[in-house]
Design a protein around this motif. Sequence first.
Motif, PDB file in Angstrom:
ATOM      1  N   GLN A 226       2.866 -63.993 -38.978  1.00  0.00           N
ATOM      2  CA  GLN A 226       3.482 -65.315 -38.896  1.00  0.00           C
ATOM      3  C   GLN A 226       3.882 -65.850 -40.264  1.00  0.00           C
ATOM      4  O   GLN A 226       4.668 -66.800 -40.357  1.00  0.00           O
ATOM      5  N   HIS A 228       4.963 -63.780 -43.158  1.00  0.00           N
ATOM      6  CA  HIS A 228       5.172 -62.448 -43.734  1.00  0.00           C
ATOM      7  C   HIS A 228       5.643 -62.474 -45.190  1.00  0.00           C
ATOM      8  O   HIS A 228       5.692 -61.430 -45.831  1.00  0.00           O
ATOM      9  N   LEU A 262       7.219 -53.990 -37.178  1.00  0.00           N
ATOM     10  CA  LEU A 262       7.669 -55.366 -37.421  1.00  0.00           C
ATOM     11  C   LEU A 262       8.806 -55.380 -38.440  1.00  0.00           C
ATOM     12  O   LEU A 262       9.837 -56.039 -38.232  1.00  0.00           O
ATOM     13  N   SER A 265      11.981 -53.965 -36.743  1.00  0.00           N
ATOM     14  CA  SER A 265      12.612 -54.789 -35.717  1.00  0.00           C
ATOM     15  C   SER A 265      13.241 -56.049 -36.304  1.00  0.00           C
ATOM     16  O   SER A 265      14.301 -56.495 -35.843  1.00  0.00           O
ATOM     17  N   LEU A 266      12.614 -56.632 -37.325  1.00  0.00           N
ATOM     18  CA  LEU A 266      13.135 -57.863 -37.925  1.00  0.00           C
ATOM     19  C   LEU A 266      13.927 -57.598 -39.199  1.00  0.00           C
ATOM     20  O   LEU A 266      14.415 -58.540 -39.817  1.00  0.00           O
ATOM     21  N   ARG A 267      14.019 -56.328 -39.570  1.00  0.00           N
ATOM     22  CA  ARG A 267      14.711 -55.939 -40.803  1.00  0.00           C
ATOM     23  C   ARG A 267      14.150 -56.716 -42.004  1.00  0.00           C
ATOM     24  O   ARG A 267      14.884 -57.294 -42.807  1.00  0.00           O
ATOM     25  N   LEU A 268      12.834 -56.715 -42.101  1.00  0.00           N
ATOM     26  CA  LEU A 268      12.173 -57.419 -43.202  1.00  0.00           C
ATOM     27  C   LEU A 268      12.311 -56.616 -44.491  1.00  0.00           C
ATOM     28  O   LEU A 268      12.018 -55.422 -44.521  1.00  0.00           O
TER      29      LEU A 268
END
Length: 332
Positions: A226, A228, A262, A265-268
């Motif tokens: 939450q 990141h 993660l 999927s979120l392209r962090l």
Amino acid sequence: MSRALDQETAASLKRGNPLDAYRAIAHALTPPDDGLLELEILGKNHLLEEGQYVIRDGHAVGISKLGLVQAFMVARQKLREHLDGINPQTSDEVLEMTTLILLFDPEYLTAANSRKRVIQSEIATSGATRSSLEKEKRFLDSLLTSRLHRHTKSPTLWSHRRWLITTLASVNIPVDILGDMRDVIFVAGERHPRNYYAWCHARFLVGLRRHNPPEALAAVQGWCFQHHTDISGWSFLSFLLNAEGTPSRESGCSTFTEVLNLANSLRLSNESVWVFLRTLAASRLVDDEQYSQFLAVQAAVHETSTAADQAVLRAAVNWCETYRPRTHPAGS
């Protein structure tokens, strides 16, 4: 709260009754038995009636800044006279005056030490009860978790909490480590991102137990997901994976996979996540198959990132290539 006073506030100090402010605010700061206070210092936009210093809604307490300054001046004078032996105060009175002082100035070390002396004296005379020690903990945690300017990152308050937890353990009063993580550390970490003192205290709490519950690892991981971009949380998660008693390989592999998914999927592409991933990827917890997945996700995220983030991603892989052991037998 900033200790700096604007000209209007300074002029207003000449009006009102400081002793009334002291009494009203001290009464409002008594922590409830069923939770923590949520404290807020009210600025000029909150108009209070003359002689009103506090507004309250359940556990939420709003305190007039002007009233708090007036109350602090009274409390500081009382404490000085007490310490100088001019006007000795009872233990309850010392706790009352230092409550006001620490709300105004969380780095007032003399106030924190005065509270320690009161507690130590009560323990020495068998006067310290579980309820009184837990009341001190609720007051302290209220300061550390409220939306105040300096309290959530105060080294003096976190040091006092560490002393208090050690004192509770010395008189065989159990501490809910997981509860403290969720209700104090996580909240303080949200109030002040990258809260060095809060996460150092988390390390201290973990060190109190030889075996940490699996729920702690899951809770910290959830907090990091939450938040990141908060490298302090990720650093603590890495610490927790290597803490004594943790099933490091199983937890490390599972955590690595979930964080990698993660990021994919979120392209962090932020540095906090990739420093955590590169550290695990370079450890013996991650086998060659997982490392290949790491490289694949890095490449996919790299394609959609800005130039600055691409530098972060390249640095993560370069770091792994430098420090990752050359042999990683599957399942070893």
